[in-house]
Design a protein around this motif. Structure first.
Motif, PDB file in Angstrom:
ATOM      1  N   GLN A  46      -1.463   5.736  -0.197  1.00  0.00           N
ATOM      2  CA  GLN A  46      -0.784   5.115  -1.340  1.00  0.00           C
ATOM      3  C   GLN A  46      -0.574   6.121  -2.469  1.00  0.00           C
ATOM      4  O   GLN A  46       0.491   6.153  -3.093  1.00  0.00           O
ATOM      5  CB  GLN A  46      -1.581   3.912  -1.826  1.00  0.00           C
ATOM      6  N   GLU A  47      -1.584   6.933  -2.713  1.00  0.00           N
ATOM      7  CA  GLU A  47      -1.447   7.945  -3.766  1.00  0.00           C
ATOM      8  C   GLU A  47      -0.318   8.921  -3.438  1.00  0.00           C
ATOM      9  O   GLU A  47       0.467   9.301  -4.318  1.00  0.00           O
ATOM     10  CB  GLU A  47      -2.756   8.698  -3.967  1.00  0.00           C
ATOM     11  N   SER A  48      -0.199   9.318  -2.178  1.00  0.00           N
ATOM     12  CA  SER A  48       0.876  10.241  -1.809  1.00  0.00           C
ATOM     13  C   SER A  48       2.246   9.566  -1.959  1.00  0.00           C
ATOM     14  O   SER A  48       3.221  10.226  -2.331  1.00  0.00           O
ATOM     15  CB  SER A  48       0.680  10.775  -0.393  1.00  0.00           C
ATOM     16  N   LEU A  49       2.328   8.275  -1.698  1.00  0.00           N
ATOM     17  CA  LEU A  49       3.584   7.553  -1.921  1.00  0.00           C
ATOM     18  C   LEU A  49       3.932   7.511  -3.414  1.00  0.00           C
ATOM     19  O   LEU A  49       5.091   7.662  -3.787  1.00  0.00           O
ATOM     20  CB  LEU A  49       3.491   6.133  -1.358  1.00  0.00           C
ATOM     21  N   VAL A  59       5.057   0.112  -3.176  1.00  0.00           N
ATOM     22  CA  VAL A  59       3.856   0.397  -2.376  1.00  0.00           C
ATOM     23  C   VAL A  59       3.119  -0.902  -2.050  1.00  0.00           C
ATOM     24  O   VAL A  59       2.679  -1.120  -0.921  1.00  0.00           O
ATOM     25  CB  VAL A  59       2.937   1.403  -3.109  1.00  0.00           C
ATOM     26  N   THR A  60       3.001  -1.795  -3.037  1.00  0.00           N
ATOM     27  CA  THR A  60       2.328  -3.073  -2.812  1.00  0.00           C
ATOM     28  C   THR A  60       3.073  -3.892  -1.761  1.00  0.00           C
ATOM     29  O   THR A  60       2.457  -4.453  -0.855  1.00  0.00           O
ATOM     30  CB  THR A  60       2.233  -3.873  -4.128  1.00  0.00           C
ATOM     31  N   MET A  61       4.396  -3.964  -1.872  1.00  0.00           N
ATOM     32  CA  MET A  61       5.184  -4.761  -0.938  1.00  0.00           C
ATOM     33  C   MET A  61       5.045  -4.240   0.495  1.00  0.00           C
ATOM     34  O   MET A  61       4.756  -5.010   1.417  1.00  0.00           O
ATOM     35  CB  MET A  61       6.652  -4.770  -1.336  1.00  0.00           C
ATOM     36  N   TYR A  62       5.210  -2.934   0.696  1.00  0.00           N
ATOM     37  CA  TYR A  62       5.147  -2.405   2.053  1.00  0.00           C
ATOM     38  C   TYR A  62       3.731  -2.454   2.628  1.00  0.00           C
ATOM     39  O   TYR A  62       3.552  -2.719   3.822  1.00  0.00           O
ATOM     40  CB  TYR A  62       5.731  -0.990   2.119  1.00  0.00           C
ATOM     41  N   THR A  63       2.734  -2.260   1.784  1.00  0.00           N
ATOM     42  CA  THR A  63       1.353  -2.397   2.251  1.00  0.00           C
ATOM     43  C   THR A  63       1.089  -3.828   2.696  1.00  0.00           C
ATOM     44  O   THR A  63       0.495  -4.077   3.743  1.00  0.00           O
ATOM     45  CB  THR A  63       0.356  -1.998   1.140  1.00  0.00           C
ATOM     46  N   ASN A  64       1.544  -4.786   1.897  1.00  0.00           N
ATOM     47  CA  ASN A  64       1.311  -6.191   2.230  1.00  0.00           C
ATOM     48  C   ASN A  64       2.128  -6.649   3.431  1.00  0.00           C
ATOM     49  O   ASN A  64       1.661  -7.471   4.217  1.00  0.00           O
ATOM     50  CB  ASN A  64       1.594  -7.078   1.016  1.00  0.00           C
ATOM     51  N   ALA A 108      -5.710  -8.934  -7.790  1.00  0.00           N
ATOM     52  CA  ALA A 108      -6.646  -7.857  -7.460  1.00  0.00           C
ATOM     53  C   ALA A 108      -5.913  -6.664  -6.836  1.00  0.00           C
ATOM     54  O   ALA A 108      -6.191  -5.513  -7.183  1.00  0.00           O
ATOM     55  CB  ALA A 108      -7.723  -8.372  -6.511  1.00  0.00           C
ATOM     56  N   ILE A 109      -4.983  -6.931  -5.934  1.00  0.00           N
ATOM     57  CA  ILE A 109      -4.231  -5.854  -5.296  1.00  0.00           C
ATOM     58  C   ILE A 109      -3.376  -5.117  -6.323  1.00  0.00           C
ATOM     59  O   ILE A 109      -3.289  -3.886  -6.328  1.00  0.00           O
ATOM     60  CB  ILE A 109      -3.359  -6.403  -4.144  1.00  0.00           C
ATOM     61  N   THR A 110      -2.763  -5.874  -7.225  1.00  0.00           N
ATOM     62  CA  THR A 110      -1.945  -5.268  -8.273  1.00  0.00           C
ATOM     63  C   THR A 110      -2.783  -4.358  -9.164  1.00  0.00           C
ATOM     64  O   THR A 110      -2.380  -3.230  -9.483  1.00  0.00           O
ATOM     65  CB  THR A 110      -1.265  -6.358  -9.118  1.00  0.00           C
ATOM     66  N   LEU A 111      -3.967  -4.818  -9.543  1.00  0.00           N
ATOM     67  CA  LEU A 111      -4.848  -3.995 -10.378  1.00  0.00           C
ATOM     68  C   LEU A 111      -5.306  -2.750  -9.626  1.00  0.00           C
ATOM     69  O   LEU A 111      -5.356  -1.651 -10.188  1.00  0.00           O
ATOM     70  CB  LEU A 111      -6.047  -4.806 -10.859  1.00  0.00           C
ATOM     71  N   PHE A 112      -5.641  -2.904  -8.341  1.00  0.00           N
ATOM     72  CA  PHE A 112      -6.073  -1.760  -7.547  1.00  0.00           C
ATOM     73  C   PHE A 112      -4.952  -0.728  -7.435  1.00  0.00           C
ATOM     74  O   PHE A 112      -5.194   0.479  -7.574  1.00  0.00           O
ATOM     75  CB  PHE A 112      -6.531  -2.213  -6.157  1.00  0.00           C
ATOM     76  N   MET A 113      -3.736  -1.189  -7.192  1.00  0.00           N
ATOM     77  CA  MET A 113      -2.600  -0.255  -7.100  1.00  0.00           C
ATOM     78  C   MET A 113      -2.382   0.473  -8.426  1.00  0.00           C
ATOM     79  O   MET A 113      -2.048   1.660  -8.441  1.00  0.00           O
ATOM     80  CB  MET A 113      -1.307  -0.999  -6.740  1.00  0.00           C
ATOM     81  N   THR A 114      -2.573  -0.228  -9.517  1.00  0.00           N
ATOM     82  CA  THR A 114      -2.432   0.405 -10.832  1.00  0.00           C
ATOM     83  C   THR A 114      -3.483   1.493 -11.015  1.00  0.00           C
ATOM     84  O   THR A 114      -3.180   2.578 -11.518  1.00  0.00           O
ATOM     85  CB  THR A 114      -2.547  -0.652 -11.951  1.00  0.00           C
ATOM     86  N   ILE A 115      -4.707   1.229 -10.574  1.00  0.00           N
ATOM     87  CA  ILE A 115      -5.779   2.230 -10.672  1.00  0.00           C
ATOM     88  C   ILE A 115      -5.449   3.446  -9.813  1.00  0.00           C
ATOM     89  O   ILE A 115      -5.595   4.591 -10.255  1.00  0.00           O
ATOM     90  CB  ILE A 115      -7.137   1.608 -10.264  1.00  0.00           C
TER      91      ILE A 115
END
Length: 147
Positions: A46-49, A59-64, A108-115
């Motif tokens: 995710q970081e590389s994306l 990133v959230t959409m494709y991961t989910n 939670a996923i949104t917050l994690f992606m933001t981090i």
């Protein structure tokens, strides 16, 4: 390297549990080990994306979507998906709990992606592991075990 160390620790922990409880199922250990490996790969990917210019929503959409496909196939194969859908159709409280859980998981996923996007994969994995540790400690404090 860290994922290998954690998996080795799990194996040692399971070996001790196996001596105490002979009915130990090694499939659980394999699944937990795979989860640890996936937890070490996914935030780095995710970081590389993010570094490549992808937005948090992309990133959230494709991961989910990937997770939805994998979970749908595995739960269909095991029969669990049909069973839970039938149960949720007759138990409206369960269906409500499932909807609330889905909403909380999205936050939670949104917050994690933001981090991960702001601070990097290492900080994301560290905070995720810290959260799991705190959850484990709270579980033992709030629900004492007989042993």
């Amino acid at each position: 390297l860290c994922a290998v160390a954690v998996c080795a620790g799990l194996v040692l922990f399971a070996a001790a549990d196996w001596k105490l409880t002979p009915s130990f199922n090694p499939v659980g250990l394999v699944l937990v080990s795979l989860s640890v490996v996936a937890d070490s790969i996914l935030p780095n990917l995710q970081e590389s994306l993010f570094r490549g210019g992808s937005s948090r929503l992309e990133v959230t959409m494709y991961t989910n979507i990937f997770t939805l496909v994998v979970m749908t196939v595995t739960t269909l194969a095991s029969g669990d998906l049909i069973g839970i859908l039938r149960l949720a159709a007759v138990d409206h409280v369960l269906a409500c709990y499932m909807a609330v859980y889905t909403g909380i998981a999205y936050v939670a996923i949104t917050l994690f992606m933001t981090i991960v996007k702001r601070f990097g994969a290492v900080v994301g994995v560290f905070l995720g592991t810290l959260r799991k540790g705190v959850t484990l400690v709270l579980s033992f404090l709030l629900f004492p075990k007989a042993f």
